[in-house]
Design a protein around this motif. Structure first.
Motif, PDB file in Angstrom:
ATOM      1  N   ASN A   1      -0.184  17.341   3.482  1.00  8.83           N
ATOM      2  CA  ASN A   1       0.762  17.711   4.118  1.00  8.83           C
ATOM      3  C   ASN A   1       1.211  16.363   5.503  1.00  8.83           C
ATOM      4  O   ASN A   1       0.729  16.341   6.414  1.00  8.83           O
ATOM      5  CB  ASN A   1       1.611  18.487   4.649  1.00  8.83           C
ATOM      6  N   MET A   2       1.432  15.284   5.245  1.00 10.02           N
ATOM      7  CA  MET A   2       1.698  14.310   6.138  1.00 10.02           C
ATOM      8  C   MET A   2       3.048  13.872   6.871  1.00 10.02           C
ATOM      9  O   MET A   2       3.142  13.110   7.113  1.00 10.02           O
ATOM     10  CB  MET A   2       0.821  12.873   5.419  1.00 10.02           C
ATOM     11  N   ALA A   3       3.685  15.270   6.563  1.00 11.00           N
ATOM     12  CA  ALA A   3       4.796  14.681   7.417  1.00 11.00           C
ATOM     13  C   ALA A   3       4.848  14.455   8.723  1.00 11.00           C
ATOM     14  O   ALA A   3       5.618  13.269   9.361  1.00 11.00           O
ATOM     15  CB  ALA A   3       5.657  15.992   7.165  1.00 11.00           C
ATOM     16  N   GLY A   4       4.279  14.665  10.132  1.00 10.13           N
ATOM     17  CA  GLY A   4       3.605  14.636  11.036  1.00 10.13           C
ATOM     18  C   GLY A   4       3.261  13.133  11.195  1.00 10.13           C
ATOM     19  O   GLY A   4       2.618  12.956  11.944  1.00 10.13           O
ATOM     20  N   ASP A   5       2.442  12.741  10.357  1.00  9.00           N
ATOM     21  CA  ASP A   5       1.817  11.281  10.378  1.00  9.00           C
ATOM     22  C   ASP A   5       2.710  10.583   9.628  1.00  9.00           C
ATOM     23  O   ASP A   5       1.916   9.158  10.062  1.00  9.00           O
ATOM     24  CB  ASP A   5       0.439  11.548  10.006  1.00  9.00           C
ATOM     25  N   LEU A   6       3.497  10.574   9.288  1.00  7.81           N
ATOM     26  CA  LEU A   6       4.676   8.775   9.080  1.00  7.81           C
ATOM     27  C   LEU A   6       4.698   8.514   9.959  1.00  7.81           C
ATOM     28  O   LEU A   6       4.707   6.968   9.006  1.00  7.81           O
ATOM     29  CB  LEU A   6       6.218   9.631   8.179  1.00  7.81           C
TER      30      LEU A   6
ATOM     31  N   LEU B   1       0.742  -1.487  -0.048  1.00  9.84           N
ATOM     32  CA  LEU B   1       0.389   0.075   0.033  1.00  9.84           C
ATOM     33  C   LEU B   1       0.753   1.079   0.086  1.00  9.84           C
ATOM     34  O   LEU B   1       1.915   1.447   0.829  1.00  9.84           O
ATOM     35  CB  LEU B   1      -1.068  -0.160   1.733  1.00  9.84           C
ATOM     36  N   GLU B   2       0.214   2.602  -1.085  1.00 15.59           N
ATOM     37  CA  GLU B   2       1.302   3.779  -0.833  1.00 15.59           C
ATOM     38  C   GLU B   2      -0.033   4.512  -0.982  1.00 15.59           C
ATOM     39  O   GLU B   2      -1.116   4.494  -0.726  1.00 15.59           O
ATOM     40  CB  GLU B   2       1.343   3.721  -2.337  1.00 15.59           C
ATOM     41  N   VAL B   3       0.426   5.732   0.560  1.00 16.44           N
ATOM     42  CA  VAL B   3      -0.345   6.721   0.895  1.00 16.44           C
ATOM     43  C   VAL B   3       0.191   8.133   0.471  1.00 16.44           C
ATOM     44  O   VAL B   3       1.126   8.570   0.401  1.00 16.44           O
ATOM     45  CB  VAL B   3      -0.080   6.489   2.287  1.00 16.44           C
ATOM     46  N   MET B   4      -0.610   8.997  -0.673  1.00 13.56           N
ATOM     47  CA  MET B   4       0.129  10.193  -1.057  1.00 13.56           C
ATOM     48  C   MET B   4      -0.242  11.183   0.599  1.00 13.56           C
ATOM     49  O   MET B   4      -0.611  11.205   1.452  1.00 13.56           O
ATOM     50  CB  MET B   4      -1.459  10.835  -1.552  1.00 13.56           C
TER      51      MET B   4
ATOM     52  N   THR C   1       6.520  25.734  -1.108  1.00 12.03           N
ATOM     53  CA  THR C   1       4.799  26.030  -1.220  1.00 12.03           C
ATOM     54  C   THR C   1       4.638  27.163  -1.098  1.00 12.03           C
ATOM     55  O   THR C   1       3.288  28.083  -1.458  1.00 12.03           O
ATOM     56  CB  THR C   1       4.226  24.720  -0.510  1.00 12.03           C
ATOM     57  N   GLY C   2       5.120  28.783  -0.521  1.00 11.81           N
ATOM     58  CA  GLY C   2       4.807  30.054  -1.015  1.00 11.81           C
ATOM     59  C   GLY C   2       3.743  29.719   0.196  1.00 11.81           C
ATOM     60  O   GLY C   2       3.292  30.652   0.494  1.00 11.81           O
ATOM     61  N   GLY C   3       4.104  29.162   1.146  1.00  8.56           N
ATOM     62  CA  GLY C   3       3.500  28.946   3.052  1.00  8.56           C
ATOM     63  C   GLY C   3       2.127  28.941   2.629  1.00  8.56           C
ATOM     64  O   GLY C   3       0.977  28.937   3.384  1.00  8.56           O
ATOM     65  N   MET C   4       1.602  27.720   1.331  1.00 12.44           N
ATOM     66  CA  MET C   4       0.492  27.665   1.246  1.00 12.44           C
ATOM     67  C   MET C   4      -0.403  27.308   3.061  1.00 12.44           C
ATOM     68  O   MET C   4       1.089  26.165   3.359  1.00 12.44           O
ATOM     69  CB  MET C   4       0.042  26.565   0.546  1.00 12.44           C
ATOM     70  N   PRO C   5      -1.971  27.075   3.153  1.00 14.72           N
ATOM     71  CA  PRO C   5      -2.256  25.788   4.105  1.00 14.72           C
ATOM     72  C   PRO C   5      -2.213  24.822   3.302  1.00 14.72           C
ATOM     73  O   PRO C   5      -1.729  24.542   2.272  1.00 14.72           O
ATOM     74  CB  PRO C   5      -3.491  26.588   3.672  1.00 14.72           C
ATOM     75  N   LEU C   6      -1.460  24.034   4.936  1.00 13.28           N
ATOM     76  CA  LEU C   6      -1.405  22.545   4.970  1.00 13.28           C
ATOM     77  C   LEU C   6      -2.714  21.878   5.312  1.00 13.28           C
ATOM     78  O   LEU C   6      -3.668  22.113   5.602  1.00 13.28           O
ATOM     79  CB  LEU C   6      -0.537  22.113   5.648  1.00 13.28           C
TER      80      LEU C   6
END
Lengths: 304, 187, 329
Positions: free
Chosen positions: A227-232, A162-165, A280-285
């Protein structure tokens, strides 16, 4: 190529209509510099764009291969006529690379042969996952709206990898109608390829001026960047080993490096968030889907 | 007093997924409002001079004719809304549930509303009877209906407090537990 | 002689089912009162007892009932969806309408005798996809996504020997069905998972500075000036700002009405016509079903299709032929 790591980083297909040379140079740089294991190449959104990239495809694939990156050929998400089906059939029949099906018809063409299934095919539960695995899917990228509990349950059954975006604007919808053309008062048949003007999509705001969505041809994407850097770490605890970054105009090499560093425990998620915001130019995550909330929500902390 | 619940248990069954909702039904061209409380404990239907201090979960506001169409099920709620005959305020889910419940009940909830007027209901029901008649669609005479409510005895300011209290009917809890939409359940 | 088109009509309540049958529906489609179908709205849909009574009512009058089980079962919790299939079978439904591959696989294995239709939510938009469902699970009929033009429908019918059902009236999904997460992006609830789109619990209407503002999950979806026709704040029918201009970016608040296209749809090899609107009331059902009954009967006789005025029940009180006309794209 990152050897010895149990976590695989994939670059999803470029969803936008970049100028062909820019598209080629993007992949060349990714090949040369990005700490990625797998790179997806191929038009997913609009069949009308495919001919522009075709002349550069062989060069891109070769460059990625020589950089020791696995190449996956992505295919159209919405196939409505014989011309589009023929485009997909050509990809399926003339390659030894792993092909990623984004429509059930493509999975049918790939039956009995190892293949990947992309996030545009509705795999929401174990029964469907098992069926697709029996059909030959050895790798499945899950739909973006799945919550952690569903991902955990699917990972437990896991007849396929399985892969997750985990990064990029969320693909939310696709249509027969071209919104990009509509924004410019054009029809899809006479679209003048206006979508090439917006490398990350055309901004859509609410009537109150609140940024909301991004239009990419026939596709609607989120304004916020997933952005799921914190969920990895939670995803890895579930048994997820593959993580997908969706390309944008920001520096994808830097973004890949940030995710790689988090996966290798060399960077804290908060630090990665800052690096990502810079690109990303400070786009909301956003990571709300994972947390069982509205997809646009962002939960800074980890799930558990 | 005939209770709405006893007459239409399925109506309350369909509304049972809401937690003690209070519906304010406000005919803008009449000098009073109706308050429908289909909650489990003490369902009631009352009339009041105005909406002060009601704390409604949701309000349906509109001309009497549009409300009648909605509450009789002869007009389509969506259609009425698309034409902006009705204004919905507050908890939209509650309004949708009410509309669906009323629509299935194949009743004139409006007649029930009138019935809570007690002694005042007779002339009102007579009008509803006319309206609900076979040829009623053409016979709907707004002025006839308005005249019933605009009669001195029913004018908002003239309704004595005591009779307003009497108008409130408390009814028995539902005979069976209801089904609820799973819409709110998340994994 | 062309076969008469089958008229498949919606019902959100038993009263609507009776109204549809009485108005001339060949088939009524409906769902259970839970998240197993894509019209999981408050106060709507059928209990098992209500389905039993509805089946009796319809069958006694020569009409059929299809049970819609077209959401995607939650991972780790297949129970409610499998029970829906089991109960539809046990109660004697004439067909079930499915979207999920795993659930369709289950139904084919557990109830091979129960007729299986492919829901529009499966988003099978080409011959290869439909053939896959037919060959893998014995699907007898596919409800076609509202993304295909009539020539594309005709081509599809030539290529795959399967019954096809197309939408002819009602709310129009602008996006490919079953592939839209717009609703869950702002509310957390989606058609695929929860059976709801832009759910009412997340809707707010507010009067602001003389405008009626509709919001979904806190996002402004539309604003109407006094006297302007309003619509339910479904995201894809909202008004947004793009390129500095406020517009109905995805679709105007219109309803599909293809009543004048029945002869073309017959010629394209379509088997059945579907009317959208399980969430609509009895008044809508009676009116629309009766109109299409007349139209279908006229078309079968080769007569010109009566012009039916259904504008009052259409969203935004405007109608469109939708994607059946290529210019829609």
């Amino acid at each position: 190529m990152v050897k010895g790591s149990s976590a695989h980083l994939t670059l999803g297909p470029v969803l936008f209509n970049w100028a062909p040379e820019r598209w080629r140079d993007f992949y060349f740089r990714i090949a040369d510099e990005a700490p990625l294991d797998t790179v997806c190449v191929g038009e997913v959104v609009c069949s009308k764009r495919a001919p522009f990239f075709a002349p550069y495809l062989a060069d891109v694939v070769e460059r990625l291969g020589s950089a020791d990156k696995e190449v996956v050929l992505s295919t159209l998400a919405l196939i409505m006529n014989e011309r589009e089906m023929a485009l997909v059939r050509e990809t399926v029949e003339n390659t030894d690379f792993l092909v990623e099906a984004n429509d059930i018809s493509t999975a049918a063409l790939l039956k009995g042969r190892p293949h990947a299934v992309g996030p545009f095919v509705n795999i929401y539960n174990e029964g469907t996952l098992a069926y697709m695995a029996r059909n030959g899917a050895e790798r499945v990228t899950l739909p973006v709206e799945l919550a952690a509990s569903s991902i955990a349950a699917l990972a437990k059954s896991a007849p396929a990898e399985l892969e997750v975006m985990v990064f990029g604007r969320l693909p939310l919808a696709i249509s027969a109608r071209c919104y990009h053309a509509r924004c410019h008062n054009l029809s899809r048949d006479n679209c003048q390829f206006v979508c090439e003007k917006n490398p990350d999509g055309f901004d859509v705001d609410t009537l109150d001026g609140e940024p909301f969505l991004a239009v990419n041809g026939v596709q609607a994407l989120s304004h916020a960047y997933c952005n799921m850097a914190g969920d990895l770490s939670v995803l890895r605890d579930f048994g997820i080993r593959r993580f997908r970054l969706s390309p944008h105009s920001g520096d994808m090499v830097r973004i890949a490096e940030a995710f790689r560093a988090v996966l290798d425990n060399k960077m804290a998620p908060e630090e990665a968030n800052a690096a990502i915001a810079g690109e990303t130019g400070g786009m909301p995550l956003a990571n709300g889907y994972f947390h069982g909330k509205a997809g646009a929500a962002f939960e800074g902390g980890s799930l558990m | 007093m005939t209770t709405v619940r006893r007459r239409h248990p399925e109506l309350f069954d369909r509304l049972s997924c809401l937690e003690n909702p209070v519906f304010l039904i406000d005919p803008v061209d009449l000098p009073l409002v109706f308050i429908l409380r289909p909650g489990a404990a003490a369902a009631s239907l009352t009339a009041a001079r105005n909406a002060d201090g009601i704390g409604a979960t949701a309000t349906v506001r509109g001309p009497l004719m549009a409300l009648m169409g909605l509450l009789e099920g002869t007009s389509d709620g969506d259609a009425l809304f698309f034409s902006r005959s009705l204004v919905f305020e507050g908890d939209t889910e509650a309004v949708v549930a009410l509309r669906n419940a009323v629509d299935d009940a194949e009743i004139s909830l409006f007649e029930d509303l009138l019935s809570v007027l007690g002694p005042l209901a007779r002339p009102a029901r007579r009008v509803v009877g006319i309206v609900a008649g076979v040829a009623s669609r053409a016979a709907r005479d707004m002025e006839a209906i308005r005249s019933v409510f605009a009669a001195p005895a029913v004018r908002r300011d003239d309704i004595p407090e005591t009779s307003l209290k009497e108008l409130g009917g408390t009814v028995a809890p539902p005979a069976r537990s209801g089904h609820c939409s799973q819409a709110g359940n998340r994994d | 002689m062309t076969k008469k088109l089958e008229l498949v009509c919606p019902a959100g309540t038993p009263a609507s089912l009776r109204a549809a049958v009485d108005a001339g529906a060949d088939v009524v489609y409906l769902g259970f009162r839970d998240a197993t179908n894509a019209r999981n709205f408050p106060g709507l849909n059928f209990s098992r007892d209500e389905l039993r009574a509805g089946l009796d009512y319809a069958h006694a009058r020569g009409a059929h009932v299809y049970v819609t089980i077209n959401t995607f079962p939650r991972a780790g919790d297949p129970g409610p969806w499998r029970e829906a299939v089991d109960d539809a079978s046990a109660l004697g439904a004439d067909a079930i309408i499915l979207a999920d591959i795993g659930l369709t696989d289950y139904a084919a294995g557990a109830h091979p005798e129960l007729r299986r239709h492919l829901s529009v939510q499966a988003s099978a938009s080409n011959a290869e996809a439909i053939r896959f469902y037919k060959e893998a699970f014995g699907i007898k009929r596919a409800v076609l996504p509202r993304v295909l033009t009539i020539p594309e429908i005709a081509e599809l019918n030539r290529k795959v020997a399967i019954e096809t059902e197309v939408f002819v009236f009602g709310g129009l999904c602008v996006m490919a069905e079953g592939r839209c997460a717009l609703s869950s992006y702002v509310t957390g609830e989606s058609p695929n998972i929860n059976g709801v789109c832009s759910p009412a619990a997340h809707v707010r209407y507010e009067e602001e500075e003389g405008r009626l503002v509709s919001r979904l999950g806190g996002y402004t979806v539309n604003a109407f000036i006094e006297g302007e026709k309003a619509g339910y704040p479904t995201l894809c029918k909202g008004r947004f700002v793009a390129g500095g201009q406020a517009r109905y970016l995805f679709e105007e608040p219109t309803s599909l009405n293809a009543v004048h296209m029945l002869p073309e749809l017959m010629a394209a090899g379509v088997t059945a016509l579907k009317i959208e609107g399980r969430q609509r009331g009895r008044a809508y059902i009676s009116q629309v079903v009766a109109a299409f009954r007349r139209a279908v009967d006229a078309a079968a006789e080769g007569l010109s299709v009566p012009r039916e005025d259904l504008v009052a029940v259409t969203e935004g009180q405007r109608k469109t032929s939708g994607v059946y006309e290529k210019t829609w794209r």
